[in-house]
Structures are given as C-alpha cells and as structure tokens.
Design an enzyme around this catalytic site. Structure first.
Site, PDB file in Angstrom:
ATOM      1  N   GLY A 145       0.754  -1.247   0.000  1.00 50.17           N
ATOM      2  CA  GLY A 145       0.000   0.000   0.000  1.00 50.17           C
ATOM      3  C   GLY A 145       0.777   1.286   0.000  1.00 50.17           C
ATOM      4  O   GLY A 145       0.208   2.359  -0.243  1.00 50.17           O
ATOM      5  N   GLU A 162       3.794  -7.034   1.562  1.00 46.84           N
ATOM      6  CA  GLU A 162       3.377  -7.267   0.172  1.00 46.84           C
ATOM      7  C   GLU A 162       3.470  -5.984  -0.652  1.00 46.84           C
ATOM      8  O   GLU A 162       2.480  -5.519  -1.210  1.00 46.84           O
ATOM      9  CB  GLU A 162       1.929  -7.782   0.145  1.00 46.84           C
ATOM     10  CG  GLU A 162       1.688  -9.045   0.953  1.00 46.84           C
ATOM     11  CD  GLU A 162       0.205  -9.391   1.106  1.00 46.84           C
ATOM     12  OE1 GLU A 162      -0.656  -8.521   0.837  1.00 46.84           O
ATOM     13  OE2 GLU A 162      -0.083 -10.526   1.496  1.00 46.84           O
ATOM     14  N   GLY A 198       4.027  -3.507  -3.733  1.00 49.70           N
ATOM     15  CA  GLY A 198       3.972  -3.592  -5.194  1.00 49.70           C
ATOM     16  C   GLY A 198       4.436  -2.290  -5.810  1.00 49.70           C
ATOM     17  O   GLY A 198       5.565  -2.151  -6.280  1.00 49.70           O
ATOM     18  N   ARG A 237      -4.624   3.716 -15.922  1.00 47.62           N
ATOM     19  CA  ARG A 237      -4.845   4.418 -14.662  1.00 47.62           C
ATOM     20  C   ARG A 237      -5.516   5.783 -14.803  1.00 47.62           C
ATOM     21  O   ARG A 237      -6.417   6.108 -14.019  1.00 47.62           O
ATOM     22  CB  ARG A 237      -3.539   4.531 -13.867  1.00 47.62           C
ATOM     23  CG  ARG A 237      -2.918   3.172 -13.508  1.00 47.62           C
ATOM     24  CD  ARG A 237      -1.710   3.294 -12.593  1.00 47.62           C
ATOM     25  NE  ARG A 237      -2.080   3.843 -11.307  1.00 47.62           N
ATOM     26  CZ  ARG A 237      -1.879   5.082 -10.933  1.00 47.62           C
ATOM     27  NH1 ARG A 237      -1.254   5.930 -11.724  1.00 47.62           N
ATOM     28  NH2 ARG A 237      -2.291   5.492  -9.759  1.00 47.62           N
ATOM     29  N   CYS A 269     -11.382   5.648 -29.256  1.00 47.45           N
ATOM     30  CA  CYS A 269     -12.647   6.351 -29.438  1.00 47.45           C
ATOM     31  C   CYS A 269     -13.464   6.365 -28.154  1.00 47.45           C
ATOM     32  O   CYS A 269     -14.517   5.706 -28.049  1.00 47.45           O
ATOM     33  CB  CYS A 269     -13.410   5.721 -30.588  1.00 47.45           C
ATOM     34  SG  CYS A 269     -12.491   5.956 -32.111  1.00 47.45           S
ATOM     35  N   GLU A 270     -12.921   7.055 -27.163  1.00 49.34           N
ATOM     36  CA  GLU A 270     -13.582   7.293 -25.875  1.00 49.34           C
ATOM     37  C   GLU A 270     -12.993   8.578 -25.340  1.00 49.34           C
ATOM     38  O   GLU A 270     -11.765   8.737 -25.358  1.00 49.34           O
ATOM     39  CB  GLU A 270     -13.213   6.209 -24.841  1.00 49.34           C
ATOM     40  CG  GLU A 270     -13.748   4.870 -25.118  1.00 49.34           C
ATOM     41  CD  GLU A 270     -14.517   4.284 -23.938  1.00 49.34           C
ATOM     42  OE1 GLU A 270     -14.787   5.018 -22.962  1.00 49.34           O
ATOM     43  OE2 GLU A 270     -14.840   3.107 -24.028  1.00 49.34           O
ATOM     44  N   TYR A 282       1.095  -1.259 -12.221  1.00 47.57           N
ATOM     45  CA  TYR A 282      -0.286  -1.089 -12.687  1.00 47.57           C
ATOM     46  C   TYR A 282      -0.305  -0.410 -14.059  1.00 47.57           C
ATOM     47  O   TYR A 282      -1.174   0.412 -14.347  1.00 47.57           O
ATOM     48  CB  TYR A 282      -1.125  -0.338 -11.637  1.00 47.57           C
ATOM     49  CG  TYR A 282      -1.039  -1.005 -10.280  1.00 47.57           C
ATOM     50  CD1 TYR A 282      -1.679  -2.219 -10.063  1.00 47.57           C
ATOM     51  CD2 TYR A 282      -0.258  -0.480  -9.249  1.00 47.57           C
ATOM     52  CE1 TYR A 282      -1.564  -2.876  -8.843  1.00 47.57           C
ATOM     53  CE2 TYR A 282      -0.132  -1.133  -8.024  1.00 47.57           C
ATOM     54  CZ  TYR A 282      -0.795  -2.338  -7.832  1.00 47.57           C
ATOM     55  OH  TYR A 282      -0.666  -2.990  -6.634  1.00 47.57           O
TER      56      TYR A 282
HETATM   57  C1  LIG Z   1      -2.641  -4.954  -4.556  1.00 49.20           C
HETATM   58  C2  LIG Z   1      -2.231  -5.637  -3.306  1.00 49.20           C
HETATM   59  C3  LIG Z   1      -0.977  -5.381  -2.741  1.00 49.20           C
HETATM   60  C4  LIG Z   1       0.000  -4.385  -3.300  1.00 49.20           C
HETATM   61  O1  LIG Z   1      -0.403  -3.072  -3.128  1.00 49.20           O
HETATM   62  P1  LIG Z   1       0.601  -1.877  -3.461  1.00 49.20           P
HETATM   63  O2  LIG Z   1      -0.182  -0.671  -3.198  1.00 49.20           O
HETATM   64  O3  LIG Z   1       0.987  -2.008  -4.887  1.00 49.20           O
HETATM   65  O4  LIG Z   1       1.778  -2.014  -2.550  1.00 49.20           O
HETATM   66  C5  LIG Z   1      -0.627  -6.097  -1.610  1.00 49.20           C
HETATM   67  N1  LIG Z   1      -1.468  -7.000  -1.051  1.00 49.20           N
HETATM   68  C6  LIG Z   1      -2.682  -7.255  -1.567  1.00 49.20           C
HETATM   69  C7  LIG Z   1      -3.551  -8.262  -0.911  1.00 49.20           C
HETATM   70  C8  LIG Z   1      -3.112  -6.588  -2.701  1.00 49.20           C
HETATM   71  O5  LIG Z   1      -4.320  -6.829  -3.200  1.00 49.20           O
END
Ligand SMILES: *Cc1c(COP(=O)(O)O)cnc(C)c1O
Length: 419
Positions: free
Chosen positions: A240, A275, A277, A314, A343-344, A372
């Site tokens: 997150g 986790e 990303g 995004r 075309c949007e 993303y």
């Molecule tokens: C999407 C997601 C993440 C990664 O989120 P980021 O904002 O990219 O760090 C981690 N855990 C779960 C369960 C997710 O769905």
C-alpha cells in the site's frame, strides 16, 4: 530515486537512450530499469532491518513480467499472488513456493488445489466460506494449508475509492468485529493451520496514519486471539505504500514506514509478511510513446500520442496523474491536452497540462508507469498488447513481445454455420 535521466539532451533509461529503444522495438513500449527495481527492493528491505523475522513478497499484480519477477526474486523477494496465473509466473521466475503468499477474495476451488499442490507458503483466507472450502480440499488430500485470516479493520486509507480495501463495506477480509469468532471456527478444522492474521487496506497511501491505525487494531486482535488460546506466529501487513507521481510530491519514505512498523510490532513476537507492489515497481518504469499528431483545440491543442487507455489504464480508471515529458526537450513549453487515439473521451491522459513543446513524430514518456501499467493493458479498439523492455546498464532486451491485433484475431473463430 530512479535511473531515467536526461543526458546530453536525451532521456536515457540507465545508459540506453530511449530513441534507440523506440527505433528497435517501436512505440508504445514500457521500459523498465533493472537498477531501479533493485534499488527499490534494497531500500524497502533495509527499511525493515529492525524487523527480525520477515518475508517481503512482491505484489505480482503490480508488474507480473517474468523478467521483472526474476530481478526481484534474485533480490530475495517472495511473491504475493492473487490468481493461479500469477502463481505460475512467480514459480516460472524461480521464486520458491514457500515464499509465495496467495491473497484474493475469489480464489476458485481449482486455484486452491493448484496452490496446495504447488506447496505455496501461505494462504490469506478472505472469508469463513473460503476457509471451510480450503480445509475440505486440503484434508481430502491429507495436506495442511498454512493460513492467515484476512481482517477488514474498517480503516479509511484516505486513497482513491477504487483502490481502498480496508473499509467495512469493501469486499475484502472478514469484519474485525467477527474475526475472533470466525478464527475460532476455522482453527478447529483439519486441513488448515490457521497461524495468524493479515491486512491490506489499500494502495497509493500518502500517509502512514491509516496504516498505523490498521496495524494497531491488528495488534490488539492478536492479543485477543492469544487470550482465547490461539497460537499466533504470522502477521501479514500487506502493501500500500504510495509513490510520488508528480514532480516534487513528497510521500512517506520506506524508512519512515519501517520505523513505524518496528515500533508498532515490537512486542508481537511473530514473523511479519509484507506485500509491496507499487513502491517497488512504480518508478522503475516509463511508458515510451510517440506523438502521432498535434491537433488544434478550442482552447489548448490536443497532443495525440500512440499510447492509449488500453496500454495505460490508470488515468481513465482513477483519474490518475502521470508526469509527461519529452524525450528530447528543447526547453520550449506548451499547455496541451494529452490524449490517445481510442474512441472514448476517457482516453485522456491530461487536460490543460503544462509540458514540453511537442510536435508530430516526437518521443515522450509517461513516468511512474512500472506498476499497474502493462499489467492492466487490454486490446480495446483492436490495438494489440504493448511491448515491454528491460534495461540493464548499456543493454536492453524485449521482455514481452508486442502482441499484434492480428494475433488476437487469429484466436477467434467464426462457426461454420455462420458461413
Ligand atoms: C494490490 C495488493 C498489494 C499491493 O499493493 P501496493 O499498493 O501495490 O503495494 C498487496 N497486497 C494485496 C492483498 C493486494 O491486493
């Protein structure tokens, strides 16, 4: 910090001038920097140096490219996957099964079986129903699935509604008020070892306070579960952490996040799973595009680029901002509407944006496109799938072929009764 810099008037990815990639691979194309991915992985891991027992599992959905996963796996990262397709990618990239965590609110029975048979390290169960189903599947095979229960802590992450996941009315996890009772029910089932709890409250968080609030609630829950006689050895804190999309934007540093985590969790006595990303991959990639044409507008001109919402969704999905700049800026500036060919009206990257002066044929980039980005691509308007390139020092390689619209058409059939 990233490795996309202008040298001698030309933007480079590490030591490769972007026009060289455009000439070799065509546009639009995603360009990732290995050095940046490695740097971000290292900074995140170093920020957690004070956490004694941990697994950092890269959120594969943010960038599932095999070469990217290979780079991050070599940096010691595991994988957080949300489908069997992602699990297979992580395994193919050489990430050990025990370092794979399976999240997601709608894992099918077939996916649960495949993940069990692959021997993944952890299932993050998102409902009582899923836990019962996984327990039956595992017990029938004489197996034990290692599990945490995902908690919905009812915390407002303060981010875009479509990427908030920890409010009470979101679909994710079990309500924190029912967690004790559900944990009790599931922990008695054969086939699963329910060993902890998990949380993930949303993405692109610009503030640590909601995370700290969620972790605080989780800590209290761990205490309550232990008080009820449960053994808690693992807590998954999700991802997150946000990244800067705008020049000069300041977001919490991984170091500040790590310090907060260390402080909040110091007495928990568990293995922590992370986790991340976006914070790893976001600023490790750009979308390289060429200006098709500049069209006069009522007010500002439309800079029509060859990338579109199908390549980078995004802005259309979330109204997201991506910094846009010329690959070979002259110093002259313009105010323009940056749009794709689809075309949007939603195929608009920016309205009234001040940017480098651009003309037909010029190259430009959308920054912060490493997370993303390509992963959300579609073939809308029969545009095919965008190519991806990985740069390493002065060399680069195509790490995902462009899938031409014709190849997608080749997979379609007209039944003979229509002929
Ligand atoms: C999407 C997601 C993440 C990664 O989120 P980021 O904002 O990219 O760090 C981690 N855990 C779960 C369960 C997710 O769905």
């Amino acid at each position: 910090m990233d490795h996309f810099t202008t040298k001698g008037g030309v933007m480079h990815a590490e030591d490769v001038p972007l026009p060289r990639i455009a000439a070799a691979v065509g546009t639009p194309v995603y360009v990732y920097s290995r050095a940046t991915l490695e740097r971000h992985a290292r900074v995140f891991q170093e920020a957690l140096a004070e956490v004694p027992d941990k697994l950092v599992a890269f959120a594969v959905k943010s960038n599932p490219n095999l070469a990217v996963l290979k780079v991050l796996g070599r940096q010691g990262m595991g994988a957080d996957v949300v489908s069997v397709g992602e699990m297979r990618r992580a395994l193919a990239a050489g990430i050990a099964p025990e370092m794979i965590v399976f999240s997601g609110v709608g894992k099918t029975a077939a996916e649960l079986v495949a993940a069990l048979e692959a021997g993944i390290g952890q299932f993050n169960i998102e409902s009582e129903e899923e836990g019962v189903e996984l327990a039956e599947i595992a017990a029938a095979r004489g197996m034990t699935a290692q599990c945490t229960l995902r908690i919905n802590p009812d915390v407002d992450a303060g981010t875009h509604d479509k990427i908030s996941t920890g409010k009470a009315d979101n679909k994710f996890g079990v309500p924190i008020g029912e967690a004790g009772q559900i944990f009790g029910t599931l922990s008695r089932l054969p086939g699963i070892n329910l060993r902890g709890v998990a949380v993930h409250i949303g993405s692109q968080l610009a503030d640590l306070a909601p995370l700290e609030a969620a972790f605080g609630k989780l800590g209290a829950l761990v205490g309550a579960l232990r008080g009820a006689g449960h053994t808690i050895t693992h807590v998954d804190l999700g991802g997150g952490l946000g990244v800067p999309y705008r020049v000069g934007e300041v977001l919490p540093e991984p170091a500040a996040y790590g310090a907060m985590v260390a402080r909040v969790t110091k007495d928990w006595g568990v293995k922590l799973i992370f986790e991340p990303g976006r914070v790893i991959a976001g600023n490790a990639g750009v979308l390289l595009t060429r200006v098709v044409r500049v069209k006069r507008g009522i007010k500002d001109p439309f800079v029509i680029v060859d990338a579109a919402m199908n390549d980078l969704a995004r802005p259309a999905l979330y109204g997201a901002y991506h910094h846009f700049e010329a690959v070979e800026p002259t110093g002259a500036r313009m105010t323009a509407n940056i749009v794709g060919p689809i075309c949007e009206t939603g195929d608009t990257f920016a309205m009234g944006r001040e940017c480098d002066l651009l003309e037909a044929g010029d190259l430009a980039v959308f920054r912060t496109a490493g997370a993303y980005g390509a992963t959300m691509a579609s073939s809308y308007n029969s545009r095919g799938f965008v190519a991806e390139v990985l740069v390493d020092g002065d060399k680069f390689a195509v790490v995902a072929d462009r899938i031409e619209a014709g190849a997608i058409m080749d997979a379609e059939r007209v039944p003979e009764w229509l002929d």
